[in-house]
Design an enzyme around this catalytic site. Sequence first.
Site, short mmCIF file in Angstrom:
data_model
loop_
_atom_site.label_atom_id
_atom_site.label_comp_id
_atom_site.label_asym_id
_atom_site.label_seq_id
_atom_site.Cartn_x
_atom_site.Cartn_y
_atom_site.Cartn_z
N ASP A 470 -4.57 4.83 5.75
CA ASP A 470 -3.30 4.20 5.07
C ASP A 470 -3.09 3.47 5.86
O ASP A 470 -3.05 3.47 7.05
CB ASP A 470 -2.40 5.35 4.65
CG ASP A 470 -1.30 4.86 2.92
OD1 ASP A 470 -1.12 4.34 3.21
OD2 ASP A 470 -0.50 6.33 2.78
N ASP A 540 -1.16 3.92 -6.26
CA ASP A 540 -0.19 4.83 -6.35
C ASP A 540 0.43 6.05 -7.85
O ASP A 540 1.41 6.64 -7.95
CB ASP A 540 1.12 4.70 -5.26
CG ASP A 540 1.54 5.41 -3.77
OD1 ASP A 540 -0.04 5.69 -3.72
OD2 ASP A 540 1.93 4.91 -2.80
C1 GLA Z 1 1.01 6.19 0.71
C2 GLA Z 1 -0.37 6.07 0.17
C3 GLA Z 1 0.43 8.37 -1.04
C4 GLA Z 1 0.30 9.06 0.20
C5 GLA Z 1 1.43 8.04 0.67
C6 GLA Z 1 2.47 9.44 2.33
O1 GLA Z 1 2.10 5.44 -0.09
O2 GLA Z 1 -0.44 5.51 -1.09
O3 GLA Z 1 -0.98 8.27 -1.61
O4 GLA Z 1 -0.64 9.43 0.89
O5 GLA Z 1 1.27 6.87 1.34
O6 GLA Z 1 2.94 8.75 3.19
#
Ligand code: GLA
Length: 722
Positions: A470, A540
Amino acid sequence: MSIRFENGVFHLTNGRVSYMISLAGGKYPLHLYWGKKLRRVEDDLTMRLAGRDANDFNLHETPLDRLPQECPTFGMGDMREGMLHIRQEDGTTALDLQFVSHEVMKGKPVLPGLPSARGEMAETLILTLKDPENGIRVDLLYTIWEDTDTIARSARIYNEGKEAVTLEKALSVCVDFTEADYHLLTLSGGWARERAMELRPLVQGDQGTSTVRGASSVQTSPFMALLSPGTDENRGQVYAMALCYSGSFQGIVQVDQFRAARMMMGIQPFDFSWRIDPGTDFQTPEAYLTWSDQGLNGMSQQFHQLVREHIVSGPYAKTHRPILINNWEATYFDFNEDKLVDIADCARKRGIDLFVLDDGWFGHRDQDNSSLGDWKDDMRKLPGGLRGLSEKIHGSGMKFGLWVEPEMISPDSELYRAHPDWCIHAGDRTRIECRHQLVLDMTRADVRQYVTESISQALERGQVDYVKWDMNRNINMVGSALLPADRMKEFHHRYILGVYEVMRAITERFPRVLFESCAGGGGRFDLGMMCLMPQAWTSDDTDAWMRCRIQYATSLVFPPCCMGAHVSAVPNHQTGRSTPLATRAAVAMGGTYGYELDIRKLPEEELQEIEKLNQRVHAWQDVLLYGSFYRLQSPYQGNESAWMSVSQDGKRAVVTHVFAQSQPNARSDLLKLTGLDPAADYREEISGKTYGGDALMQYGIPVDAPWNDYKAQQFWLERVDR
Ligand code: GLA
């Protein structure tokens, strides 16, 4: 396939497309043609223009200002924006790049430090240009493939002079069109609504898409296309560009006084420069040019072929992907080992292959405000550490995956207390946090080494089979403790080169692991990342209808095997919308399929439905992920969205249709399919009905008008062999 040089013209062709460069003026490589394959072009226009001298034009012009060029620079008469801009030690910037020689090679060269496509079934033309005054040499690289109508371009700039120079702009590609009767298509958006399609007519002046965020970003995408009037999914000429780069980029279309359009793409020139000492060089990222006369679907087919065959790599590039369950939306930070094992157990019983532990397993991270950088197991939540949890998951027969965010550092971390200068910062100014975090300075070798080692140790401890990498914020305050002031403008590019280096080191150290990139959703969904990690978290936003839009537009460049897509809980956590499980699943089947919910809370009937869905995904994955993908109905144009995939052997096809709001007194409709064999018959698995391929494409398949909102229908077609 061939690259020829005849009568002063370089001609790259694979039998379907031609790209031609003229040396009509003798000195400068001029853009002659790009599009459907031609046998040759009588180069009258550029000859005529190049042959004239400045006095033939009016007071404000020189010949170069009118000529379509391959590598324009500023200062020698072309008054449009250039592709390269170099400042010499005396402060001047005129750059006169004249043709010197050419070379044709099989395959393609590896670009140092940068991700790039592989050169199977390819040939490359290298045009060498040189400025006789200052010793700057530029190699223009053009690669053409046999199996995709895509041409890769990049430039490598060598300093063969005696003095250092400063590169102030280094785009990867320039294509000059003789007219501007096009619409410009770009992708833009924001967090949880990435990559929306935007279309507008070209006007005189500048337009395009660009970002200064240090990442390809959720707001923009390094892609743009020029569409001839009337272009739709299946008709019309499309000229598209996509960049293999994950940092700040610029895509610009400049329409001049004669309504000629110049289309360029590359590293963002704002706040960029690069010193090239004598004897050193600079390589630009690679850009891909795709032409199609079969509309946007035609363009996407070419991009998809490029991505599937020459971009993604590793053991998962062409094989079945595991069905995963991720605990993020199920637990957020509130979990312990028992809860995780429970979720995993329940998932395994229903045919899910891989359990992914998301954020919150390290340091003391109970919220998003601490511990990034401290990749040590939180023994409060995981008494046996990652090792203990992973042994349990593996012991039950599932694979184990882990979330990491290697480029970040929390001010509340041991790492930050030990190394406060390891983050990006500007002297003594207050460090601007975003999601309570700062960005590690990946231009530094010590930081890169720490990240590589600490992350590798975590992956080893967890014996992981999958990694979600990420990156949750962009870079706003540019500054590195180690870069000298006069080289600070190299920061952004050095940062992304540092990220690539670490990603390469870790992915090579764990060659059997499936890597998925992520950036606060789809904030680094670009071809550069895709060279290193074969799939990316698309957004997301897991709401089924929003995902129809996001995945539809993402599929312009990326095939389904690149797009992470999960079934999540309802009401949806991003939109509050409730959609049926079957619809969420149908949409998630448009990408690499998984779940993101607390499966333990689902009623037995939904669990049974999930079991069947998983069997179906496994049985049809080769079609869903690796088939030829066609968009059928755009969610941007109404209340419906539809798409389909046809297996590479043409024997199977899956069609998905989604209605948004149901309407009273609506009639059932016919959905026209594509990509099938008109002479073949196809049996639909659920209804048992057999249809002719020609009828499915000309007449259509009936889709029912739904009684409820957000209803999906899927058709599973198998060719009937007579
Ligand atoms: C980001 C990712 C999510 C999740 C969060 C965790 O927003 O896109 O899928 O993994 O971080 O903090």
